[in-house]
Design an enzyme around this catalytic site. Structure first.
Site, PDB file in Angstrom:
ATOM      1  N   HIS A   1      -4.089   6.590   0.479  1.00 31.35           N
ATOM      2  CA  HIS A   1      -4.389   5.182   0.223  1.00 31.35           C
ATOM      3  C   HIS A   1      -5.828   4.896   0.611  1.00 31.35           C
ATOM      4  O   HIS A   1      -6.290   5.270   1.699  1.00 31.35           O
ATOM      5  CB  HIS A   1      -3.439   4.294   1.027  1.00 31.35           C
ATOM      6  CG  HIS A   1      -3.863   2.871   1.081  1.00 31.35           C
ATOM      7  ND1 HIS A   1      -4.134   2.131  -0.052  1.00 31.35           N
ATOM      8  CD2 HIS A   1      -4.090   2.038   2.143  1.00 31.35           C
ATOM      9  CE1 HIS A   1      -4.509   0.917   0.308  1.00 31.35           C
ATOM     10  NE2 HIS A   1      -4.486   0.828   1.625  1.00 31.35           N
TER      11      HIS A   1
ATOM     12  N   ASN B   1     -10.149  -1.666  -2.151  1.00 29.47           N
ATOM     13  CA  ASN B   1      -8.785  -1.399  -1.713  1.00 29.47           C
ATOM     14  C   ASN B   1      -7.838  -2.054  -2.716  1.00 29.47           C
ATOM     15  O   ASN B   1      -7.747  -3.273  -2.780  1.00 29.47           O
ATOM     16  CB  ASN B   1      -8.578  -1.977  -0.306  1.00 29.47           C
ATOM     17  CG  ASN B   1      -7.189  -1.724   0.245  1.00 29.47           C
ATOM     18  OD1 ASN B   1      -6.224  -1.553  -0.490  1.00 29.47           O
ATOM     19  ND2 ASN B   1      -7.073  -1.730   1.564  1.00 29.47           N
TER      20      ASN B   1
ATOM     21  N   CYS C   1       0.794  -1.227   0.000  1.00 34.13           N
ATOM     22  CA  CYS C   1       0.000   0.000   0.000  1.00 34.13           C
ATOM     23  C   CYS C   1       0.831   1.285   0.000  1.00 34.13           C
ATOM     24  O   CYS C   1       0.342   2.340  -0.397  1.00 34.13           O
ATOM     25  CB  CYS C   1      -0.945   0.006   1.198  1.00 34.13           C
ATOM     26  SG  CYS C   1      -1.994  -1.474   1.264  1.00 34.13           S
TER      27      CYS C   1
END
Length: 366
Positions: A265, A295, A120
């Site tokens: 993020h 995500n 991430c």
């Protein structure tokens, strides 16, 4: 302190690709029930995501994004001096997927190619790595590619994450230009590496038992599944991340008000709300894409930019960006980007058929 200022390097263009396979959260109702799916969307904000087709890899998605970028910018490929590919789901254990992408994209033998195994935070780390390579050389361009197919690593019965992860690929073109600069702050904390971990398959434990066992959250997993300590990750996200953003603002002598938008993020909606609150940032400046893409790990920042600016011509925007997650690893950077060169998200069904090896087929190996 890992704080960097790279002068005369800028983000020239951004392109993103997703698999042509849209998966709504509602499609999981036969497995988890309508109530569980509704609660998931309410808590995370995720309504749908794109998941890789069986044949597609992270390299395929990054390749599609890169080809789209080259087509839109008409960049001379022979001038790409470095290719940095960020992924935690490489096409092969060996070689580095970056080398395969260098070949597929028709880049020169003089192009340095390497993989970075981050999740991430990968967008921020990838940018800094490529910019540093440019700063210590005479190369005119560098290409940062990011790709992830995390959905292939998820237990299909793990309702805590199977509806969360989406797959995507991104391409970011860096260009040398006088008068520009990139400032980046990077951090990591290996003491918390177990907060998000997939234990099996690496060289620490290559062939453990695939026996499943009941976890504290009531979900059965094996060592081949992703384990996430949700409480620890949540605490990290709403504490360490906003503190680091504030530290970045102090180091750069800037303020939230000076940025046109904030691209973080896309972990989940509640985490984004908490970060926004702690930074006292205007809600309208925080870009959101997770409701439609889930995500997507390291791609979530460039994907959010392409989703928001891809169909607009808003001129140059000063953007504050922060990636954070597995490792634990996190970072903050900012850039002034011409939105006309942030392209719309494309969908792809393509995959690299030549990259598939078949047992006994000498031609596929030699």
């Amino acid at each position: 302190m890992a704080f960097f200022e790279i002068k005369d390097i800028k983000i020239e263009a951004v392109s993103c690709a997703v698999p042509d396979n849209l998966v709504p959260v509602q499609s999981f109702e036969p497995v988890f029930g309508a109530e569980a799916c509704e609660k998931f969307t309410e808590s995370t904000g995720i309504r749908e995501m794109y998941k890789a087709l069986p044949e597609q890899t992270a390299g395929d998605l990054a390749y599609a994004a890169a080809e789209n970028l080259f087509e839109k910018t008409e960049t001379d490929r022979s001038k790409i001096g470095a290719l940095v590919f960020v992924t935690q789901s490489p096409d092969y254990r060996r070689p580095a997927t970056a080398c395969v992408l260098q070949k597929r994209l028709g880049l020169s033998l003089g192009c340095a190619a390497m993989d970075i195994g981050l999740g991430c935070s990968g967008f921020v780390y990838g940018l800094q790595t490529a910019a540093s390579l440019m700063a210590s050389s005479d190369m005119e361009y560098a290409l940062v590619l990011i790709g992830e197919t995390a959905s292939k690593l998820v237990n299909p019965l793990d309702k805590s994450i199977v509806m969360m992860y989406g797959d995507a690929g991104a391409a970011i073109l860096l260009k040398r230009e006088e008068g520009t600069s990139m400032k980046t702050l990077l951090k990591s904390d290996g003491n918390r590496f177990k907060a998000i971990v997939l234990p099996a398959g690496g060289f620490r434990d290559m062939n453990p038992s695939d026996e499943t066992f009941m976890c504290s959250d009531g979900i059965e997993r094996s060592l081949y599944d992703i384990f996430m300590d949700g409480t620890s990750v949540f605490s990290f996200s709403i504490t360490d991340v906003p503190e680091t953003v504030k530290e970045y603002l102090s180091l750069t002598e800037s303020a939230i008000e000076e940025y046109d938008c904030l691209a973080f993020h896309q972990a989940n909606r509640f985490i984004l709300k908490q970060i926004t609150r702690k930074l006292k940032a205007p809600k309208e400046k925080v870009l959101i894409s997770l409701d439609r893409f889930g995500n997507t790990g390291g791609m979530s920042i460039p994907l959010t930019l392409c989703d928001h600016f891809g169909d607009t011509e808003d001129g140059k925007k000063n953007i504050l960006m922060s990636g954070f997650g597995i490792g634990l690893s996190w970072g903050v950077t900012s850039a002034a980007v011409d939105t006309e060169k942030i392209f719309p998200v494309i969908r792809t069904k393509d995959f690299y058929a030549e990259g598939k090896f078949e047992p006994g087929d000498r031609k596929s190996v030699v």
